[in-house]
Design a protein around this motif. Sequence first.
Motif, PDB file in Angstrom:
ATOM      1  N   VAL A  91     102.476  12.377  27.951  1.00  0.00           N
ATOM      2  CA  VAL A  91     102.816  11.161  28.681  1.00  0.00           C
ATOM      3  C   VAL A  91     101.952  11.015  29.926  1.00  0.00           C
ATOM      4  O   VAL A  91     101.790  11.971  30.703  1.00  0.00           O
ATOM      5  N   VAL A  92     101.400   9.823  30.108  1.00  0.00           N
ATOM      6  CA  VAL A  92     100.782   9.420  31.362  1.00  0.00           C
ATOM      7  C   VAL A  92     101.728   8.457  32.062  1.00  0.00           C
ATOM      8  O   VAL A  92     102.207   7.499  31.442  1.00  0.00           O
ATOM      9  N   ILE A  93     102.017   8.719  33.320  1.00  0.00           N
ATOM     10  CA  ILE A  93     102.871   7.838  34.108  1.00  0.00           C
ATOM     11  C   ILE A  93     101.991   6.901  34.921  1.00  0.00           C
ATOM     12  O   ILE A  93     101.141   7.355  35.688  1.00  0.00           O
ATOM     13  N   ARG A  94     102.187   5.613  34.724  1.00  0.00           N
ATOM     14  CA  ARG A  94     101.528   4.640  35.596  1.00  0.00           C
ATOM     15  C   ARG A  94     102.422   4.473  36.818  1.00  0.00           C
ATOM     16  O   ARG A  94     103.451   3.802  36.767  1.00  0.00           O
ATOM     17  N   ILE A  95     102.027   5.106  37.904  1.00  0.00           N
ATOM     18  CA  ILE A  95     102.846   5.120  39.115  1.00  0.00           C
ATOM     19  C   ILE A  95     102.300   4.100  40.109  1.00  0.00           C
ATOM     20  O   ILE A  95     101.164   4.203  40.571  1.00  0.00           O
ATOM     21  N   HIS A  96     103.110   3.100  40.412  1.00  0.00           N
ATOM     22  CA  HIS A  96     102.734   2.046  41.354  1.00  0.00           C
ATOM     23  C   HIS A  96     103.077   2.523  42.760  1.00  0.00           C
ATOM     24  O   HIS A  96     104.257   2.693  43.106  1.00  0.00           O
ATOM     25  N   VAL A  97     102.053   2.730  43.579  1.00  0.00           N
ATOM     26  CA  VAL A  97     102.246   3.295  44.911  1.00  0.00           C
ATOM     27  C   VAL A  97     102.400   2.221  45.988  1.00  0.00           C
ATOM     28  O   VAL A  97     102.406   2.538  47.183  1.00  0.00           O
ATOM     29  N   ASN A  98     102.537   0.958  45.584  1.00  0.00           N
ATOM     30  CA  ASN A  98     102.803  -0.095  46.558  1.00  0.00           C
ATOM     31  C   ASN A  98     104.089   0.215  47.315  1.00  0.00           C
ATOM     32  O   ASN A  98     105.027   0.801  46.768  1.00  0.00           O
ATOM     33  N   ALA A  99     104.144  -0.201  48.566  1.00  0.00           N
ATOM     34  CA  ALA A  99     105.364   0.003  49.351  1.00  0.00           C
ATOM     35  C   ALA A  99     106.519  -0.772  48.728  1.00  0.00           C
ATOM     36  O   ALA A  99     106.335  -1.898  48.256  1.00  0.00           O
ATOM     37  N   PRO A 100     107.714  -0.209  48.712  1.00  0.00           N
ATOM     38  CA  PRO A 100     108.878  -0.961  48.244  1.00  0.00           C
ATOM     39  C   PRO A 100     109.081  -2.233  49.067  1.00  0.00           C
ATOM     40  O   PRO A 100     108.675  -2.315  50.227  1.00  0.00           O
ATOM     41  N   PHE A 101     109.739  -3.202  48.473  1.00  0.00           N
ATOM     42  CA  PHE A 101     109.927  -4.487  49.152  1.00  0.00           C
ATOM     43  C   PHE A 101     110.758  -4.336  50.421  1.00  0.00           C
ATOM     44  O   PHE A 101     110.516  -5.029  51.413  1.00  0.00           O
ATOM     45  N   TRP A 102     111.729  -3.412  50.410  1.00  0.00           N
ATOM     46  CA  TRP A 102     112.523  -3.200  51.620  1.00  0.00           C
ATOM     47  C   TRP A 102     111.642  -2.636  52.739  1.00  0.00           C
ATOM     48  O   TRP A 102     111.875  -2.931  53.920  1.00  0.00           O
ATOM     49  N   TRP A 103     110.637  -1.844  52.392  1.00  0.00           N
ATOM     50  CA  TRP A 103     109.719  -1.282  53.386  1.00  0.00           C
ATOM     51  C   TRP A 103     108.892  -2.398  54.018  1.00  0.00           C
ATOM     52  O   TRP A 103     108.678  -2.420  55.240  1.00  0.00           O
ATOM     53  N   ASN A 104     108.407  -3.315  53.207  1.00  0.00           N
ATOM     54  CA  ASN A 104     107.615  -4.437  53.734  1.00  0.00           C
ATOM     55  C   ASN A 104     108.421  -5.253  54.737  1.00  0.00           C
ATOM     56  O   ASN A 104     107.916  -5.646  55.795  1.00  0.00           O
ATOM     57  N   LYS A 105     109.674  -5.509  54.408  1.00  0.00           N
ATOM     58  CA  LYS A 105     110.526  -6.296  55.309  1.00  0.00           C
ATOM     59  C   LYS A 105     110.783  -5.537  56.617  1.00  0.00           C
ATOM     60  O   LYS A 105     110.880  -6.145  57.686  1.00  0.00           O
ATOM     61  N   ALA A 106     110.863  -4.218  56.505  1.00  0.00           N
ATOM     62  CA  ALA A 106     111.131  -3.415  57.703  1.00  0.00           C
ATOM     63  C   ALA A 106     109.896  -3.254  58.583  1.00  0.00           C
ATOM     64  O   ALA A 106     110.024  -2.954  59.778  1.00  0.00           O
ATOM     65  N   HIS A 107     108.711  -3.474  58.012  1.00  0.00           N
ATOM     66  CA  HIS A 107     107.463  -3.234  58.753  1.00  0.00           C
ATOM     67  C   HIS A 107     106.506  -4.416  58.587  1.00  0.00           C
ATOM     68  O   HIS A 107     105.379  -4.251  58.090  1.00  0.00           O
ATOM     69  N   PRO A 108     106.888  -5.598  59.036  1.00  0.00           N
ATOM     70  CA  PRO A 108     105.999  -6.761  58.852  1.00  0.00           C
ATOM     71  C   PRO A 108     104.662  -6.604  59.560  1.00  0.00           C
ATOM     72  O   PRO A 108     103.658  -7.179  59.132  1.00  0.00           O
ATOM     73  N   LEU A 164     108.860  16.551  39.929  1.00  0.00           N
ATOM     74  CA  LEU A 164     108.802  16.290  38.491  1.00  0.00           C
ATOM     75  C   LEU A 164     108.125  17.430  37.743  1.00  0.00           C
ATOM     76  O   LEU A 164     108.517  17.762  36.615  1.00  0.00           O
ATOM     77  N   ALA A 165     107.126  18.042  38.363  1.00  0.00           N
ATOM     78  CA  ALA A 165     106.405  19.128  37.695  1.00  0.00           C
ATOM     79  C   ALA A 165     107.314  20.299  37.358  1.00  0.00           C
ATOM     80  O   ALA A 165     107.026  21.071  36.435  1.00  0.00           O
ATOM     81  N   LYS A 166     108.421  20.444  38.077  1.00  0.00           N
ATOM     82  CA  LYS A 166     109.331  21.571  37.863  1.00  0.00           C
ATOM     83  C   LYS A 166     110.385  21.289  36.796  1.00  0.00           C
ATOM     84  O   LYS A 166     111.169  22.180  36.458  1.00  0.00           O
ATOM     85  N   THR A 167     110.431  20.076  36.282  1.00  0.00           N
ATOM     86  CA  THR A 167     111.452  19.705  35.303  1.00  0.00           C
ATOM     87  C   THR A 167     110.929  19.880  33.886  1.00  0.00           C
ATOM     88  O   THR A 167     109.712  19.917  33.660  1.00  0.00           O
ATOM     89  N   PRO A 168     111.816  19.948  32.900  1.00  0.00           N
ATOM     90  CA  PRO A 168     111.358  19.990  31.499  1.00  0.00           C
ATOM     91  C   PRO A 168     110.518  18.767  31.140  1.00  0.00           C
ATOM     92  O   PRO A 168     109.543  18.876  30.388  1.00  0.00           O
ATOM     93  N   GLU A 169     110.904  17.603  31.669  1.00  0.00           N
ATOM     94  CA  GLU A 169     110.134  16.391  31.385  1.00  0.00           C
ATOM     95  C   GLU A 169     108.727  16.482  31.952  1.00  0.00           C
ATOM     96  O   GLU A 169     107.760  15.980  31.360  1.00  0.00           O
ATOM     97  N   GLY A 170     108.599  17.144  33.096  1.00  0.00           N
ATOM     98  CA  GLY A 170     107.284  17.280  33.704  1.00  0.00           C
ATOM     99  C   GLY A 170     106.295  18.027  32.840  1.00  0.00           C
ATOM    100  O   GLY A 170     105.074  17.836  32.950  1.00  0.00           O
ATOM    101  N   ASN A 171     106.812  18.887  31.950  1.00  0.00           N
ATOM    102  CA  ASN A 171     105.916  19.632  31.064  1.00  0.00           C
ATOM    103  C   ASN A 171     105.175  18.722  30.090  1.00  0.00           C
ATOM    104  O   ASN A 171     104.151  19.119  29.527  1.00  0.00           O
ATOM    105  N   ALA A 172     105.706  17.518  29.856  1.00  0.00           N
ATOM    106  CA  ALA A 172     105.065  16.577  28.926  1.00  0.00           C
ATOM    107  C   ALA A 172     104.089  15.640  29.624  1.00  0.00           C
ATOM    108  O   ALA A 172     103.399  14.869  28.967  1.00  0.00           O
ATOM    109  N   VAL A 173     104.040  15.704  30.956  1.00  0.00           N
ATOM    110  CA  VAL A 173     103.183  14.790  31.713  1.00  0.00           C
ATOM    111  C   VAL A 173     101.765  15.352  31.758  1.00  0.00           C
ATOM    112  O   VAL A 173     101.538  16.454  32.248  1.00  0.00           O
ATOM    113  N   ILE A 174     100.813  14.570  31.250  1.00  0.00           N
ATOM    114  CA  ILE A 174      99.410  14.998  31.257  1.00  0.00           C
ATOM    115  C   ILE A 174      98.582  14.198  32.253  1.00  0.00           C
ATOM    116  O   ILE A 174      97.432  14.555  32.526  1.00  0.00           O
ATOM    117  N   GLY A 175      99.143  13.106  32.787  1.00  0.00           N
ATOM    118  CA  GLY A 175      98.324  12.288  33.671  1.00  0.00           C
ATOM    119  C   GLY A 175      99.129  11.350  34.531  1.00  0.00           C
ATOM    120  O   GLY A 175     100.292  11.045  34.251  1.00  0.00           O
TER     121      GLY A 175
END
Length: 701
Positions: A91-108, A164-175
Amino acid sequence: MKSYNGRPTLFVNDTPQVPAFYALTHAYGGRWSWEEVPARNLNNFCQIGFRLFQVDLWLEDLWYPNTDTLDIRKAQHQVRGVLDQCQDASVVIRIHVNAPFWWNKAHPEECTQFADTPVDTTLKAGPPYHNEEHDIHAALRASLASARWKQESGEKLVELCQKLAKTPEGNAVIGMHVAGGIYGEWHYWGFIDHDPDTGPAMTAYFRNWLKTKYKTKEALQKAWQSTTYTLADATVPNTAERLKTQDGFFKDPNQEQRTIDYFTAQQQVVADDAIYFCKLVKDTWPRPIVTGIFYGYLHMTFNRQTVGGHLFIRQVLDSPYIDYLAAPQTYWPDSRKAGGSGNSRGIIESTLLHDKLWFDEIDNGYLHAKNDFENIRYTERYDSTYANIIRRSALLPLMRGIGFWFYDFGPQKGFGWWDNPRYLASMQAEKQLFEKRLTVPYHSEADVLYVWSQDVFYYLKSAPLPITVNVLDHSIEQALRSGTVGDQIYDFDLDRVNLDQYKAVVFMNVYALTDAQRDFIQKKVAKNNRTIIWNYLTGYTNGTRLDLDFVKTLTGMNLERVPTGPAPSVNFLTPGYTYTFSGPVEPLVVVQDKSAQPLARLAGTDQVIIARKQEKEFTSVFCGLPLNGTDGFREIFRQAGCHIYNEQNDFTYANSGLLLLHTKAGGTRTIRLKNGKSISVPLKQGTTLLLDAQTGEIVLQ
């Protein structure tokens, strides 16, 4: 990721993989792997032999307001949903690193601001809307220059990797596919219609960038030819400054360095962000892990490359922290639909030269004529024309030495785009064929080289121009259907390729060349009786000034500037046809050289707009307006001695012993192989064939 038989290759547990993935969508209604329809489609692809999968996650899904730690249960659940359908999945996880919307509102104060319009805080995103809703508008989004966003999102990405790397699911993550900016594709917020980023974060970044470059106030003011600004109070250019040009389409570095500097700084911050997050993943994950990003788009980038494109491509290609680049296959209709090339949006052969893998995202399920039928009505949903498209879309990247993923928006409508036994059987056959070919060495069959530039956009008006979409999308598509085979590289990679294999070199949009590059072209490229096609004003700027003499020196022709008309047309002489541009082209240059052979004239005049001239060591073909027309490309390539497989304007491609033929219309084709053998192939309407390039025998149909 490592080299294997001449191409970058993905290895999982020391085993080379055919780079073919199935990917769930990021959109609500089809994104969660454990839900019924996504689970069914994951299982479908597992059953036909796919073991590589991609799923989407947003920091928004794991990082909640007023908490210090991530809740990674959704990340585990997302990976577990894949494993429940395919127990040996990677599994490759497409991780979106954009700030959460609540963060944007807190830090205009950390958010993007726009030179042409205020931020619209009424635009809603997140449940019940898609997370990327209004990314292309003037929405409230953390500036890509925000040091605070970068640090805090970076900390959360590290935390995700550690947990995540320490979990069983993390063992399936390749990218980890690190996503940011518009649609996760590292385009700057709002860039298509708006002018980011005038906010405090970008202003501070720009000033620091200027201090690094110029070091003193005097150096800055000399470069900008202005005493208005210092290193401490320099501002981001406004919209009028950004759009201003001194010479038609071109910005003069002598007068507009301030705008050029800003666009360079904005481009650098985006590339630095992407590299930074990928490095965090590499440094944190306790085992080898693959990292990739959407980056390197050239084709179909909305004529706004300086504002939201990917101009720092060379730095990204050189980064040791990024293993692959990716993009959806081009959205240009003539390329994407039946009969088209299915061209990648990136410059593939350059990517391979830098030992990076490229992935095409195949997201064209909407082209199916009946994609609103429920998933059980297989007969109605199978369409031979669409089957032809998806076969071309999958075979071309695998032949080019790159990969793909089927990105499935279908589940959000209640079915998978490829949830049909006949589609799945075709995909299985394709994958099995290329599994057998993993041991076949990669070998380019091209004798045409298309050369592209990203840096040129710093010197062009940041707006739709009659030459940009024409050259980047329309013209290249016509060239790719000429029956020849071409490689595509960036100008900075000319010294990396084996020039001996190319009989024709086309400088497609390379209007900017450094003095060193121009010297290399004259000494190394314009040699060995090669044909060089200078497509419009090749080398018009060297980064310090605009000068037509640069172009004259390269082409060996006498060129003269003439007044431009409202929408110039070109009359190509042999073969005879006419094409017209969408608006004025300026500067407009014609050939006034009696020793040059006219190939085309400016419509309504006797002025030569395209000409060929025989030089001592090469043949020069200058195009005062960009070359259009498959027939014209084919004739120029024929005169250059390039091999023409097919005269019928179909898409034809060869690589590593295979020959791909993709057609929209039916009829008999005569295919001329490189060994001199000709074969006659009767085709039904809408066909994609894979042939043996030596024998002409059908390998897959």
